[in-house]
Design an enzyme around this catalytic site. Sequence first.
Site, PDB file in Angstrom:
ATOM      1  N   ASN A 120     -41.680 -41.196  44.302  1.00 34.21           N
ATOM      2  CA  ASN A 120     -41.077 -42.426  43.790  1.00 34.21           C
ATOM      3  C   ASN A 120     -42.153 -43.434  43.421  1.00 34.21           C
ATOM      4  O   ASN A 120     -43.209 -43.491  44.047  1.00 34.21           O
ATOM      5  CB  ASN A 120     -40.137 -43.044  44.837  1.00 34.21           C
ATOM      6  N   ASP A 160     -41.238 -46.671  43.195  1.00 32.77           N
ATOM      7  CA  ASP A 160     -40.802 -47.961  43.742  1.00 32.77           C
ATOM      8  C   ASP A 160     -41.582 -48.271  45.020  1.00 32.77           C
ATOM      9  O   ASP A 160     -42.303 -47.421  45.543  1.00 32.77           O
ATOM     10  CB  ASP A 160     -39.272 -47.949  43.999  1.00 32.77           C
ATOM     11  N   HIS A 215     -46.963 -40.079  42.081  1.00 29.94           N
ATOM     12  CA  HIS A 215     -46.614 -40.357  40.685  1.00 29.94           C
ATOM     13  C   HIS A 215     -46.922 -41.797  40.299  1.00 29.94           C
ATOM     14  O   HIS A 215     -46.422 -42.292  39.280  1.00 29.94           O
ATOM     15  CB  HIS A 215     -45.126 -40.058  40.449  1.00 29.94           C
ATOM     16  N   CYS A 262     -55.189 -50.169  32.637  1.00 28.07           N
ATOM     17  CA  CYS A 262     -55.661 -50.250  31.249  1.00 28.07           C
ATOM     18  C   CYS A 262     -55.960 -48.839  30.747  1.00 28.07           C
ATOM     19  O   CYS A 262     -56.771 -48.118  31.348  1.00 28.07           O
ATOM     20  CB  CYS A 262     -56.930 -51.102  31.177  1.00 28.07           C
ATOM     21  N   CYS A 280     -56.099 -56.379  28.466  1.00 26.95           N
ATOM     22  CA  CYS A 280     -56.555 -55.934  29.799  1.00 26.95           C
ATOM     23  C   CYS A 280     -57.374 -57.074  30.412  1.00 26.95           C
ATOM     24  O   CYS A 280     -58.260 -57.635  29.741  1.00 26.95           O
ATOM     25  CB  CYS A 280     -57.428 -54.686  29.654  1.00 26.95           C
ATOM     26  N   CYS A 308     -61.261 -55.604  30.194  1.00 25.36           N
ATOM     27  CA  CYS A 308     -61.974 -55.320  28.924  1.00 25.36           C
ATOM     28  C   CYS A 308     -61.297 -55.971  27.723  1.00 25.36           C
ATOM     29  O   CYS A 308     -61.756 -55.799  26.591  1.00 25.36           O
ATOM     30  CB  CYS A 308     -62.067 -53.795  28.722  1.00 25.36           C
ATOM     31  N   GLY A 367     -34.439 -35.999  49.712  1.00 22.96           N
ATOM     32  CA  GLY A 367     -33.887 -36.588  48.489  1.00 22.96           C
ATOM     33  C   GLY A 367     -34.644 -36.230  47.234  1.00 22.96           C
ATOM     34  O   GLY A 367     -34.870 -37.077  46.373  1.00 22.96           O
ATOM     35  N   ASN A 401     -31.063 -33.572  52.197  1.00 22.20           N
ATOM     36  CA  ASN A 401     -30.604 -33.864  50.834  1.00 22.20           C
ATOM     37  C   ASN A 401     -29.096 -34.030  50.836  1.00 22.20           C
ATOM     38  O   ASN A 401     -28.409 -33.661  51.775  1.00 22.20           O
ATOM     39  CB  ASN A 401     -31.020 -32.685  49.920  1.00 22.20           C
TER      40      ASN A 401
HETATM   41  N1  APR Z   1     -29.082 -39.116  49.843  1.00 20.03           N
HETATM   42  C1  APR Z   1     -29.893 -38.028  49.816  1.00 20.03           C
HETATM   43  N2  APR Z   1     -30.221 -37.360  48.690  1.00 20.03           N
HETATM   44  C2  APR Z   1     -29.688 -37.820  47.539  1.00 20.03           C
HETATM   45  C3  APR Z   1     -28.828 -38.941  47.481  1.00 20.03           C
HETATM   46  C4  APR Z   1     -28.536 -39.595  48.699  1.00 20.03           C
HETATM   47  N3  APR Z   1     -27.735 -40.666  48.747  1.00 20.03           N
HETATM   48  N4  APR Z   1     -28.462 -39.123  46.176  1.00 20.03           N
HETATM   49  C5  APR Z   1     -29.078 -38.167  45.462  1.00 20.03           C
HETATM   50  N5  APR Z   1     -29.803 -37.375  46.274  1.00 20.03           N
HETATM   51  C6  APR Z   1     -30.638 -36.224  45.909  1.00 20.03           C
HETATM   52  C7  APR Z   1     -30.029 -35.318  44.867  1.00 20.03           C
HETATM   53  O1  APR Z   1     -29.212 -34.325  45.497  1.00 20.03           O
HETATM   54  C8  APR Z   1     -31.287 -34.698  44.236  1.00 20.03           C
HETATM   55  O2  APR Z   1     -31.696 -33.544  44.979  1.00 20.03           O
HETATM   56  O3  APR Z   1     -31.807 -36.753  45.310  1.00 20.03           O
HETATM   57  C9  APR Z   1     -32.337 -35.793  44.388  1.00 20.03           C
HETATM   58  C10 APR Z   1     -32.634 -36.502  43.077  1.00 20.03           C
HETATM   59  O4  APR Z   1     -33.254 -35.573  42.235  1.00 20.03           O
HETATM   60  P1  APR Z   1     -34.018 -36.118  40.940  1.00 20.03           P
HETATM   61  O5  APR Z   1     -33.139 -37.094  40.249  1.00 20.03           O
HETATM   62  O6  APR Z   1     -34.519 -34.920  40.209  1.00 20.03           O
HETATM   63  O7  APR Z   1     -35.232 -36.955  41.537  1.00 20.03           O
HETATM   64  P2  APR Z   1     -36.617 -36.408  42.057  1.00 20.03           P
HETATM   65  O8  APR Z   1     -36.459 -35.104  42.765  1.00 20.03           O
HETATM   66  O9  APR Z   1     -37.269 -37.512  42.806  1.00 20.03           O
HETATM   67  O10 APR Z   1     -37.417 -36.171  40.678  1.00 20.03           O
HETATM   68  C11 APR Z   1     -38.757 -35.730  40.786  1.00 20.03           C
HETATM   69  O11 APR Z   1     -39.039 -36.003  38.405  1.00 20.03           O
HETATM   70  O12 APR Z   1     -38.575 -37.230  36.544  1.00 20.03           O
HETATM   71  C12 APR Z   1     -39.548 -36.949  37.468  1.00 20.03           C
HETATM   72  O13 APR Z   1     -41.318 -38.333  38.083  1.00 20.03           O
HETATM   73  C13 APR Z   1     -39.944 -38.184  38.232  1.00 20.03           C
HETATM   74  O14 APR Z   1     -40.593 -38.369  40.532  1.00 20.03           O
HETATM   75  C14 APR Z   1     -39.592 -37.862  39.665  1.00 20.03           C
HETATM   76  C15 APR Z   1     -39.561 -36.346  39.679  1.00 20.03           C
END
Ligand code: APR
Length: 231
Positions: A91, A93, A108, A116, A135, A138, A174, A200
């Site tokens: 993430n 964030d 990430h 920059c 920037c 620079c 997640g 998950n």
């Molecule tokens: N609690 C737990 N898990 C959850 C919840 C929740 N409330 N809501 C969604 N999820 C799970 C979904 O089941 C899924 O497995 O979060 C996951 C979200 O998957 P993605 O949207 O693919 O996110 P992520 O795995 O972080 O993506 C990986 O892909 O696009 C790139 O750089 C981006 O870091 C990101 C990477």
Amino acid sequence: MSLTRIVLLTGAGVSAESGLGTFRDVGGLWDRYDLADVATPEGFARDPALVLDFYNARRANMRAASPNAAHQALARLQRAWPDRVTLVTQNIDDLHERAGSPAVVHMHGELGQARCAACGHLWPAPEAMSPADPCPACTAPATRPDVVWFGEIPYHMERIGAALAEADLFVAIGTSGAVYPAAGFVAEAAARGARTLEINLAPSDVADAFDDRLLGPATKTVPAWVASLID
Ligand code: APR
């Protein structure tokens, strides 16, 4: 089993209940934007204003959001077991930090940081970034969010590899397991003898690679799992 080294990997699902949404769930970011336009170096070269606006909106969402019980539970685990827990996140964030996590490995990058593209200088991202911003180092008008786009090399891979090599437990929380190299961490940890746990809402694309799984919303499953370890 005595747990001496835990590696945690979080994905968008840990921030979903803070209202930040995910990428691949129904209605997720990649349903609404073409990732080629907003999350690749080619997309940035084609239309920097579109890309910066995309991240400006995500930065505003992040600043309006609050950490949830899952972020807080992971911070509690890190504080209860200092130096035994490596928290890696996909993430961009800052909710782990705002929940009190003392160390977060952002593979990430970070939405709150600007970079920059000309000289590599890093500085705290302003509220909104525009292609004309010079920037601070620079003065080139080549500023971008310090995030890793598709086709770019994730950050801190050596540090992550070293942590996986000595982990006795690897926990993915997640994340869909749709994007490498993060999706390969479970196999890397298992090959070195770690137990593996997936937390998950639903089984991920790499669910079969895990020894154990906890299904449910992160704000319920993560605090319960942390309590089972330290209470
Ligand atoms: N609690 C737990 N898990 C959850 C919840 C929740 N409330 N809501 C969604 N999820 C799970 C979904 O089941 C899924 O497995 O979060 C996951 C979200 O998957 P993605 O949207 O693919 O996110 P992520 O795995 O972080 O993506 C990986 O892909 O696009 C790139 O750089 C981006 O870091 C990101 C990477």
